[in-house]
Design a protein around this motif. Structure first.
Motif, PDB file in Angstrom:
ATOM      1  N   GLY A 112       0.841  -1.190   0.000  1.00  0.00           N
ATOM      2  CA  GLY A 112       0.000   0.000   0.000  1.00  0.00           C
ATOM      3  C   GLY A 112       0.872   1.235   0.000  1.00  0.00           C
ATOM      4  N   GLY A 113       0.310   2.337  -0.438  1.00  0.00           N
ATOM      5  CA  GLY A 113       1.040   3.595  -0.467  1.00  0.00           C
ATOM      6  C   GLY A 113       0.150   4.759  -0.079  1.00  0.00           C
ATOM      7  N   PRO A 114       0.732   5.937   0.130  1.00  0.00           N
ATOM      8  CA  PRO A 114      -0.041   7.093   0.587  1.00  0.00           C
ATOM      9  C   PRO A 114      -0.900   7.704  -0.502  1.00  0.00           C
ATOM     10  N   LEU A 115      -1.888   8.465  -0.054  1.00  0.00           N
ATOM     11  CA  LEU A 115      -2.744   9.241  -0.942  1.00  0.00           C
ATOM     12  C   LEU A 115      -2.407  10.718  -0.788  1.00  0.00           C
ATOM     13  N   ARG A 116      -2.402  11.421  -1.897  1.00  0.00           N
ATOM     14  CA  ARG A 116      -2.245  12.867  -1.899  1.00  0.00           C
ATOM     15  C   ARG A 116      -3.510  13.475  -2.487  1.00  0.00           C
ATOM     16  N   ALA A 117      -3.820  14.690  -2.086  1.00  0.00           N
ATOM     17  CA  ALA A 117      -5.014  15.368  -2.601  1.00  0.00           C
ATOM     18  C   ALA A 117      -4.739  15.923  -3.988  1.00  0.00           C
ATOM     19  N   GLY A 118      -5.565  15.558  -4.940  1.00  0.00           N
ATOM     20  CA  GLY A 118      -5.412  16.050  -6.303  1.00  0.00           C
ATOM     21  C   GLY A 118      -6.067  17.404  -6.479  1.00  0.00           C
ATOM     22  N   THR A 119      -5.616  18.399  -5.697  1.00  0.00           N
ATOM     23  CA  THR A 119      -6.187  19.744  -5.747  1.00  0.00           C
ATOM     24  C   THR A 119      -5.171  20.736  -5.217  1.00  0.00           C
ATOM     25  N   ASP A 120      -5.342  22.003  -5.566  1.00  0.00           N
ATOM     26  CA  ASP A 120      -4.469  23.062  -5.067  1.00  0.00           C
ATOM     27  C   ASP A 120      -5.008  23.711  -3.803  1.00  0.00           C
ATOM     28  N   ASP A 121      -6.202  23.336  -3.380  1.00  0.00           N
ATOM     29  CA  ASP A 121      -6.766  23.883  -2.154  1.00  0.00           C
ATOM     30  C   ASP A 121      -5.829  23.570  -0.985  1.00  0.00           C
ATOM     31  N   PRO A 122      -5.386  24.570  -0.218  1.00  0.00           N
ATOM     32  CA  PRO A 122      -4.379  24.326   0.816  1.00  0.00           C
ATOM     33  C   PRO A 122      -4.847  23.438   1.966  1.00  0.00           C
ATOM     34  N   LEU A 123      -6.163  23.331   2.188  1.00  0.00           N
ATOM     35  CA  LEU A 123      -6.652  22.509   3.287  1.00  0.00           C
ATOM     36  C   LEU A 123      -6.393  21.028   3.038  1.00  0.00           C
ATOM     37  N   HIS A 124      -6.709  20.577   1.847  1.00  0.00           N
ATOM     38  CA  HIS A 124      -6.684  19.151   1.575  1.00  0.00           C
ATOM     39  C   HIS A 124      -5.295  18.516   1.636  1.00  0.00           C
ATOM     40  N   PRO A 125      -4.248  19.131   1.101  1.00  0.00           N
ATOM     41  CA  PRO A 125      -2.932  18.476   1.167  1.00  0.00           C
ATOM     42  C   PRO A 125      -2.490  18.155   2.584  1.00  0.00           C
ATOM     43  N   LEU A 126      -2.698  19.075   3.526  1.00  0.00           N
ATOM     44  CA  LEU A 126      -2.303  18.820   4.904  1.00  0.00           C
ATOM     45  C   LEU A 126      -3.139  17.702   5.514  1.00  0.00           C
ATOM     46  N   ALA A 127      -4.451  17.750   5.307  1.00  0.00           N
ATOM     47  CA  ALA A 127      -5.329  16.723   5.867  1.00  0.00           C
ATOM     48  C   ALA A 127      -4.994  15.344   5.299  1.00  0.00           C
ATOM     49  N   PHE A 128      -4.734  15.291   4.004  1.00  0.00           N
ATOM     50  CA  PHE A 128      -4.376  14.012   3.389  1.00  0.00           C
ATOM     51  C   PHE A 128      -3.044  13.504   3.936  1.00  0.00           C
ATOM     52  N   ARG A 129      -2.092  14.421   4.138  1.00  0.00           N
ATOM     53  CA  ARG A 129      -0.794  14.014   4.663  1.00  0.00           C
ATOM     54  C   ARG A 129      -0.947  13.358   6.046  1.00  0.00           C
ATOM     55  N   VAL A 130      -1.818  13.940   6.871  1.00  0.00           N
ATOM     56  CA  VAL A 130      -2.018  13.399   8.213  1.00  0.00           C
ATOM     57  C   VAL A 130      -2.790  12.087   8.170  1.00  0.00           C
ATOM     58  N   LEU A 131      -3.920  12.080   7.458  1.00  0.00           N
ATOM     59  CA  LEU A 131      -4.838  10.946   7.514  1.00  0.00           C
ATOM     60  C   LEU A 131      -4.490   9.825   6.546  1.00  0.00           C
ATOM     61  N   SER A 132      -3.791  10.153   5.455  1.00  0.00           N
ATOM     62  CA  SER A 132      -3.530   9.148   4.419  1.00  0.00           C
ATOM     63  C   SER A 132      -2.046   8.897   4.216  1.00  0.00           C
ATOM     64  N   ASP A 133      -1.244   9.268   5.203  1.00  0.00           N
ATOM     65  CA  ASP A 133       0.176   8.952   5.170  1.00  0.00           C
ATOM     66  C   ASP A 133       0.683   8.749   6.605  1.00  0.00           C
ATOM     67  N   TRP A 134       0.682   9.812   7.406  1.00  0.00           N
ATOM     68  CA  TRP A 134       1.215   9.691   8.759  1.00  0.00           C
ATOM     69  C   TRP A 134       0.447   8.664   9.577  1.00  0.00           C
ATOM     70  N   TRP A 135      -0.872   8.625   9.393  1.00  0.00           N
ATOM     71  CA  TRP A 135      -1.674   7.631  10.113  1.00  0.00           C
ATOM     72  C   TRP A 135      -1.242   6.223   9.746  1.00  0.00           C
ATOM     73  N   TYR A 136      -0.972   5.982   8.461  1.00  0.00           N
ATOM     74  CA  TYR A 136      -0.519   4.662   8.029  1.00  0.00           C
ATOM     75  C   TYR A 136       0.851   4.334   8.619  1.00  0.00           C
ATOM     76  N   ARG A 137       1.726   5.327   8.675  1.00  0.00           N
ATOM     77  CA  ARG A 137       3.066   5.088   9.216  1.00  0.00           C
ATOM     78  C   ARG A 137       3.009   4.701  10.695  1.00  0.00           C
ATOM     79  N   LEU A 138       2.002   5.219  11.398  1.00  0.00           N
ATOM     80  CA  LEU A 138       1.849   4.879  12.808  1.00  0.00           C
ATOM     81  C   LEU A 138       1.133   3.535  13.001  1.00  0.00           C
ATOM     82  N   SER A 139       0.112   3.273  12.205  1.00  0.00           N
ATOM     83  CA  SER A 139      -0.710   2.083  12.420  1.00  0.00           C
ATOM     84  C   SER A 139      -0.075   0.811  11.861  1.00  0.00           C
ATOM     85  N   TRP A 140       0.687   0.949  10.786  1.00  0.00           N
ATOM     86  CA  TRP A 140       1.272  -0.234  10.145  1.00  0.00           C
ATOM     87  C   TRP A 140       2.184  -1.009  11.103  1.00  0.00           C
TER      88      TRP A 140
END
Length: 233
Positions: A112-140
């Motif tokens: 599995g790999g991380p998800l990034r937000a396919g948008t320039d909206d500044p909110l989504h990249p940070l939220a995706f980084r936390v929930l769809s990358d850092w969370w995986y690094r902690l839970s795996w």
């Protein structure tokens, strides 16, 4: 016969599917690669059939969500490694190669790999980084592996041994698959292999709503005799 097969479920995704397929057409992969689209909707099916990168376009007559659609695509795939992404997702040109390299280790059954937000909206990249990358690094590392549906792959033999995605689950079918795969071998998290996916689900339901939905789903999944019941897709 293919070395790797990519399965793309596409439910009424005529406006987005072309970009996903264009990205798959740029794959720098030395082996034989096939692309299978499982399409719902006449226009989506037409896009899949017209694209030169698509080897097979199947009609999804059940329309029961991505789990059953992925199983349908996998049932006709010939690759030893099955890669899954979604029709609103753009994968990098090294995506298949990065997934495939892990299967040189015989004990690896999934990636599995991380998800990034396919948008320039500044909110989504940070939220995706936390929930769809850092969370995986902690839970795996503690055993709670969660291959995200738009960015995952499986060894075909292990996938077939566990009967693929559980089609009775309304959501968390990718988490369920990952946890069952883990009993067969190693499921790897490759943080160097992100994909860009649409945040439209997050925009529609909000991050708080999605968090609560998933929390309830995790609890229901963990309790004996229950399964997640709220439709997610």
């Amino acid at each position: 016969m293919a070395d790797a097969s990519v399965v793309v479920p596409a439910c009424e995704e005529a406006d987005r599917l072309d970009r996903t397929l264009d990205a798959l057409a740029t794959q720098r992969f030395d082996g034989a690669l096939e692309v299978i689209v499982v399409a719902t909707g006449r226009e989506t099916l037409a896009v899949a059939r017209d694209h030169p990168r698509v080897d097979r376009a199947l009609v999804d007559e059940r329309c029961d969500g991505p789990g059953p659609a992925r199983n349908l695509g996998a049932s006709v795939a010939s690759g030893d490694v099955l890669c899954f992404t979604d029709a609103d997702t753009i994968v990098p040109s090294t995506w298949v190669r990065r997934h495939y390299r892990h299967y040189a280790i015989p004990t690896v059954v999934g990636v599995g790999g991380p998800l990034r937000a396919g948008t320039d909206d500044p909110l989504h990249p940070l939220a995706f980084r936390v929930l769809s990358d850092w969370w995986y690094r902690l839970s795996w590392p503690v055993g709670f592996v969660q291959q995200p549906g738009p960015n995952c792959s499986v060894r075909r033999s292990a996938f077939e041994a566990i009967d693929g995605f559980d089609e009775s689950l309304a959501f968390l079918e990718d988490t369920d698959l990952s946890l069952r795969l883990k009993r067969r071998g190693t499921v790897v998290y490759d943080h160097t292999c992100p994909v860009a996916t649409s945040p439209r689900r997050q925009e529609r339901e909000g991050y708080v709503g999605l968090f609560l939905t998933n929390l309830v789903g995790y609890l229901r999944y963990a309790l004996p005799g229950t399964t997640p019941i709220r439709p997610y897709f």
